[in-house]
Design a protein around this motif. Structure first.
Motif, PDB file in Angstrom:
ATOM      1  N   TYR A 516      44.645  50.843  44.685  1.00  0.00           N
ATOM      2  CA  TYR A 516      44.867  49.477  44.537  1.00  0.00           C
ATOM      3  C   TYR A 516      44.242  48.605  45.487  1.00  0.00           C
ATOM      4  CZ  TYR A 516      49.502  51.277  42.151  1.00  0.00           C
ATOM      5  OH  TYR A 516      50.383  51.874  41.077  1.00  0.00           O
ATOM      6  N   TRP A 517      43.936  47.493  44.723  1.00  0.00           N
ATOM      7  CA  TRP A 517      43.399  46.316  45.599  1.00  0.00           C
ATOM      8  C   TRP A 517      43.818  44.881  45.132  1.00  0.00           C
ATOM      9  CZ3 TRP A 517      41.032  49.112  41.545  1.00  0.00           C
ATOM     10  CH2 TRP A 517      40.849  48.153  40.276  1.00  0.00           C
ATOM     11  N   ALA A 518      43.940  44.212  46.145  1.00  0.00           N
ATOM     12  CA  ALA A 518      44.402  42.749  46.128  1.00  0.00           C
ATOM     13  C   ALA A 518      43.294  41.738  46.801  1.00  0.00           C
ATOM     14  CB  ALA A 518      45.783  42.334  46.689  1.00  0.00           C
ATOM     15  N   HIS A 519      43.367  40.320  46.019  1.00  0.00           N
ATOM     16  CA  HIS A 519      42.333  39.403  46.637  1.00  0.00           C
ATOM     17  C   HIS A 519      42.766  38.529  47.781  1.00  0.00           C
ATOM     18  CE1 HIS A 519      41.211  40.145  42.414  1.00  0.00           C
ATOM     19  NE2 HIS A 519      40.039  40.064  42.800  1.00  0.00           N
ATOM     20  N   LEU A 521      45.969  38.577  51.354  1.00  0.00           N
ATOM     21  CA  LEU A 521      46.843  39.405  51.930  1.00  0.00           C
ATOM     22  C   LEU A 521      48.506  39.001  51.476  1.00  0.00           C
ATOM     23  CD1 LEU A 521      45.547  39.015  55.546  1.00  0.00           C
ATOM     24  CD2 LEU A 521      45.297  41.048  54.184  1.00  0.00           C
ATOM     25  N   GLU A 522      48.716  38.106  50.751  1.00  0.00           N
ATOM     26  CA  GLU A 522      49.964  37.617  50.356  1.00  0.00           C
ATOM     27  C   GLU A 522      50.208  38.299  49.057  1.00  0.00           C
ATOM     28  OE1 GLU A 522      47.794  35.643  51.338  1.00  0.00           O
ATOM     29  OE2 GLU A 522      48.490  34.558  53.283  1.00  0.00           O
ATOM     30  N   ASP A 523      49.040  38.911  48.151  1.00  0.00           N
ATOM     31  CA  ASP A 523      49.158  39.124  46.812  1.00  0.00           C
ATOM     32  C   ASP A 523      49.965  40.335  46.855  1.00  0.00           C
ATOM     33  OD1 ASP A 523      47.910  37.095  46.264  1.00  0.00           O
ATOM     34  OD2 ASP A 523      46.163  38.274  45.682  1.00  0.00           O
ATOM     35  N   GLU A 524      50.772  40.656  45.827  1.00  0.00           N
ATOM     36  CA  GLU A 524      51.599  41.755  45.521  1.00  0.00           C
ATOM     37  C   GLU A 524      50.864  42.808  44.760  1.00  0.00           C
ATOM     38  OE1 GLU A 524      54.539  42.710  46.359  1.00  0.00           O
ATOM     39  OE2 GLU A 524      54.926  40.957  47.313  1.00  0.00           O
ATOM     40  N   TYR A 525      50.566  44.155  45.156  1.00  0.00           N
ATOM     41  CA  TYR A 525      49.914  45.112  44.432  1.00  0.00           C
ATOM     42  C   TYR A 525      50.356  45.192  42.963  1.00  0.00           C
ATOM     43  CZ  TYR A 525      47.765  46.856  48.737  1.00  0.00           C
ATOM     44  OH  TYR A 525      46.933  47.108  49.690  1.00  0.00           O
ATOM     45  N   SER A 526      49.329  45.357  41.784  1.00  0.00           N
ATOM     46  CA  SER A 526      49.681  45.499  40.364  1.00  0.00           C
ATOM     47  C   SER A 526      48.767  46.304  39.997  1.00  0.00           C
ATOM     48  CB  SER A 526      49.808  44.115  39.866  1.00  0.00           C
ATOM     49  OG  SER A 526      48.267  43.874  39.675  1.00  0.00           O
ATOM     50  N   ASN A 527      49.369  47.062  38.543  1.00  0.00           N
ATOM     51  CA  ASN A 527      48.555  48.138  37.965  1.00  0.00           C
ATOM     52  C   ASN A 527      47.494  47.515  37.436  1.00  0.00           C
ATOM     53  OD1 ASN A 527      50.226  50.365  38.405  1.00  0.00           O
ATOM     54  ND2 ASN A 527      51.792  49.811  36.998  1.00  0.00           N
ATOM     55  N   ASN A 529      45.360  45.717  39.056  1.00  0.00           N
ATOM     56  CA  ASN A 529      44.280  45.934  40.074  1.00  0.00           C
ATOM     57  C   ASN A 529      44.457  47.340  40.508  1.00  0.00           C
ATOM     58  OD1 ASN A 529      43.988  43.136  39.376  1.00  0.00           O
ATOM     59  ND2 ASN A 529      43.892  42.635  41.591  1.00  0.00           N
ATOM     60  N   SER A 530      44.114  48.317  39.696  1.00  0.00           N
ATOM     61  CA  SER A 530      44.218  49.663  40.167  1.00  0.00           C
ATOM     62  C   SER A 530      43.202  50.534  39.326  1.00  0.00           C
ATOM     63  CB  SER A 530      45.745  50.263  40.233  1.00  0.00           C
ATOM     64  OG  SER A 530      46.275  50.200  38.980  1.00  0.00           O
ATOM     65  N   LYS A 531      43.128  51.597  39.699  1.00  0.00           N
ATOM     66  CA  LYS A 531      42.474  52.808  38.879  1.00  0.00           C
ATOM     67  C   LYS A 531      42.791  54.161  39.606  1.00  0.00           C
ATOM     68  CE  LYS A 531      37.777  53.840  36.847  1.00  0.00           C
ATOM     69  NZ  LYS A 531      36.559  53.416  36.655  1.00  0.00           N
ATOM     70  N   ASP A 532      42.673  54.995  38.531  1.00  0.00           N
ATOM     71  CA  ASP A 532      42.988  56.552  38.887  1.00  0.00           C
ATOM     72  C   ASP A 532      41.855  57.330  39.102  1.00  0.00           C
ATOM     73  OD1 ASP A 532      45.787  55.815  38.574  1.00  0.00           O
ATOM     74  OD2 ASP A 532      46.118  56.607  36.559  1.00  0.00           O
ATOM     75  N   ASP A 560      40.756  41.636  49.849  1.00  0.00           N
ATOM     76  CA  ASP A 560      41.216  41.601  51.122  1.00  0.00           C
ATOM     77  C   ASP A 560      42.047  42.811  51.507  1.00  0.00           C
ATOM     78  OD1 ASP A 560      40.177  39.477  52.595  1.00  0.00           O
ATOM     79  OD2 ASP A 560      41.610  38.044  52.080  1.00  0.00           O
ATOM     80  N   LYS A 561      42.439  43.313  50.620  1.00  0.00           N
ATOM     81  CA  LYS A 561      43.463  44.521  50.909  1.00  0.00           C
ATOM     82  C   LYS A 561      43.556  45.619  50.040  1.00  0.00           C
ATOM     83  CE  LYS A 561      47.903  43.007  49.340  1.00  0.00           C
ATOM     84  NZ  LYS A 561      49.428  42.726  49.949  1.00  0.00           N
TER      85      LYS A 561
END
Length: 585
Positions: A516-519, A521-527, A529-532, A560-561
């Motif tokens: 997972y990644w986020a732009h 630091l406050e963002d929640e992780y979401s599907n 923004n992810s890859k298997d 950012d995370k």
């Protein structure tokens, strides 16, 4: 979706579905034993499909999802040929069972199909001492949407001599562990009065993955093929596209005895983890003609033969004629990225490589374990004697390890070869954490899930995972919300760094790692923004994996995370060692 559609929908389906031409798939509805609507691959009119589920019974007729057979052998015994299908229920697993078919002929328009139906994960065939799927002396097959785990071989295609068979499609299959994923073999003896020119042609392996298998593709020696007859090719038009190969024990692809075809848009990483008897490489070309390797990444090929000169991405190993390597990325191999070599012991005159083309590729930091005179990106030990034209190496860029040259000629070799427009470039400086004291390691540690402890050693960090600790699968954050006040994000430029490399040793039962990644630091992780990615389970050695995010719309701007999640690990415990994480061009 209903089983019977109105006339308009039927016409639309017929227009969209062109089996063997556009090779599109449409879907129809069926119901399983619980009365739930199931999606299955739509087959040509007149097809007889046999359904198989581990909750079925071999006393059923097998003709619907509500009356499936139980065993694979029962379904295989019903196949007569053209247009028949075996459909496996998604979510089911068959251990020690296989599908064996011989002399059952399909056509491109009406193939014999082995595929999946239902919803959920791919059906699994596992734990066979021999092949999970064995096809002999047969044309016209489609095999797709299956998971094949820990078998002696995955799919074996065998073609006895003078066959002239055509058309095989292997699509969207995942291979984990075991021996060779796809093996092509048989006997061949050219007889100009009665024999076909080829045993098998028009094979496409597309969209497949392999993790921890011995070999991905092996075109075996054809037993009666005379070595002196170098113009005979039993396999024509062999195509491998959009496949991801990770951590093979031996050479990943051996498209030998082949005329025509390509390897296109594939990824081969962490290749030849076992000890090599003679030499090691990722792609071995021998007795190959008019073949292309293009748009493909090959990296981290190991050199485990004592004092061996190999460890290449691509090896031209004798009588490779008019083949092309173009627009490929070859990097971090233990040996040279490429070698031109000729074989001396094939019971006949020496046959050199001729008129091959190495065009517009990127070479980066190969010969990582350079301890031989062949300290180079391209090693040429073949005279390449050909009065009809040179081998051409042109338009390539290379970033060298210090002390390693772009190419090197074996002493006393003056080959017919030309170099032009090749350019050296400097390092781009990736984001990298080595855990060896040279970098700070993980820049910040945020919230973790099912992580009992984090132990830092001299050259790696070890995570102890235990699924009983928290809800959800194990997760390890590279940066997270408790650092908001410090503004310590990773600050990664996504556009310039689209690939994530990880060298890890996964001593857990997990086979799926989700990144997972986020732009912010406050963002929640979401599907979104992810890859298997597939990883080797219960591994005793390190493996190197790569995620290519260049086509992910959400991999943009500043990252950012990030977080690693062992997505399929619902129970159990174990350790994960992280040696290196790199985010790079």
């Amino acid at each position: 979706m209903k089983t019977k559609c109105n006339t308009f929908l039927i016409l639309c389906t017929l227009i969209l579905f062109q089996w063997g031409c556009a090779e599109e798939k449409t879907f129809e509805a069926n119901k399983n034993l619980n009365g739930e609507e199931q999606v299955v691959t739509s087959l040509p009119e007149g097809t007889t499909a046999y359904y198989v589920s581990t909750s079925g019974s071999d006393s059923n007729d097998g003709l619907s999802a509500s009356t499936p057979f139980k065993t694979l052998s029962k379904a295989a015994g019903m196949i007569t040929g053209e247009g028949d299908a075996i459909l496996l229920n998604r979510g089911d697993q068959w251990s020690g069972e296989s599908i064996r078919l011989s002399g059952k002929q399909g056509t491109p328009e009406n193939p014999v199909t082995i595929a999946a139906y239902g919803s959920g994960p791919k059906p699994v065939i596992k734990d066979n001492s021999d092949a999970a799927i064995f096809i002999a002396n047969s044309s016209g097959y489609v095999i797709e949407d299956l998971q094949i785990d820990d078998n002696g071989n995955g799919i074996t295609l065998i073609y006895p001599f003078r066959n002239g068979r055509e058309y095989v499609r292997i699509r969207n299959c995942d291979f984990n562990g075991g021996g060779t994923c796809v093996k092509i073999t048989g006997d061949y003896q050219r007889d100009v009065t009665t024999a076909f020119e080829y045993n098998i042609k028009d094979i496409l392996i597309e969209g497949c993955t392999s993790t921890g298998s011995e070999v991905f593709l092996n075109c075996m020696y054809f037993n009666t093929l005379k070595q002196i007859d170098f113009e005979t090719y039993p396999i024509w038009d062999l195509k491998i596209a959009n496949c991801e190969i990770t951590s093979t024990v031996k050479t990943a692809m051996l498209p030998r005895w082949t005329k025509g075809g390509y390897i296109d848009n594939c990824t081969l990483l962490d290749i030849y983890t076992g000890e090599a008897e003679n030499g090691s490489c990722a792609i071995l070309l021998r007795r190959t003609r008019d073949f292309e390797v293009k748009n493909t990444e090959v990296g981290y090929v190991h050199r485990n033969a004592p004092n061996g000169p190999d460890g290449e991405a691509i090896d031209f190993e004798g009588h490779v004629v008019e083949c092309t390597v173009s627009n490929c990325y070859m990097h971090h191999c233990d040996g040279p990225a490429m070698m031109f070599f000729y074989t001396l012991n094939q019971n006949g005159p020496v046959k050199y490589n001729k008129r091959n083309y190495v065009l517009n590729n990127t070479f980066h930091h190969n010969n990582q374990s350079a301890h031989h005179p062949e300290d180079c990106e391209i090693w040429i030990s073949d005279p390449l004697r050909d009065p009809n034209g040179p081998t051409i190496i042109s338009g390539n860029t290379y970033t060298r390890v210090p002390g390693v040259s772009f190419y090197l000629l074996r002493p006393n070799v003056t080959p017919n070869i030309t170099f032009s427009n090749n350019m050296e470039v400097t390092d781009a400086g990736p984001y990298e954490w080595k855990f060896d004291g040279s970098t700070s390691g993980i820049p910040a540690e945020g919230s973790h899930n099912d992580v009992v402890s984090i132990t830092r050693y001299d050259t790696y960090v070890q995570l102890e995972l235990d699924t009983t600790k928290d809800d959800g699968p194990p997760a390890f954050a590279l940066d997270d919300t408790h650092h908001k006040g410090l503004n310590t994000g990773l600050n990664i430029d996504a556009a310039s760094n689209p690939k994530i490399y990880m060298k890890i040793r996964n001593n857990t039962s997990g086979r799926k790692l989700k990144v997972y990644w986020a732009h912010q630091l406050e963002d929640e992780y979401s599907n979104s923004n992810s890859k298997d990615m597939n990883i080797v389970s219960n591994g005793s050695e390190y493996s190197t994996y790569v995620l290519d995010l260049s086509k992910e719309n959400s991999w943009t701007g500043t990252i950012d995370k990030m977080k690693l999640v062992w997505a399929d690990m619902s129970k159990g415990s174990g350790t994960v060692d992280i040696d290196n994480i790199k985010i790079a061009p």
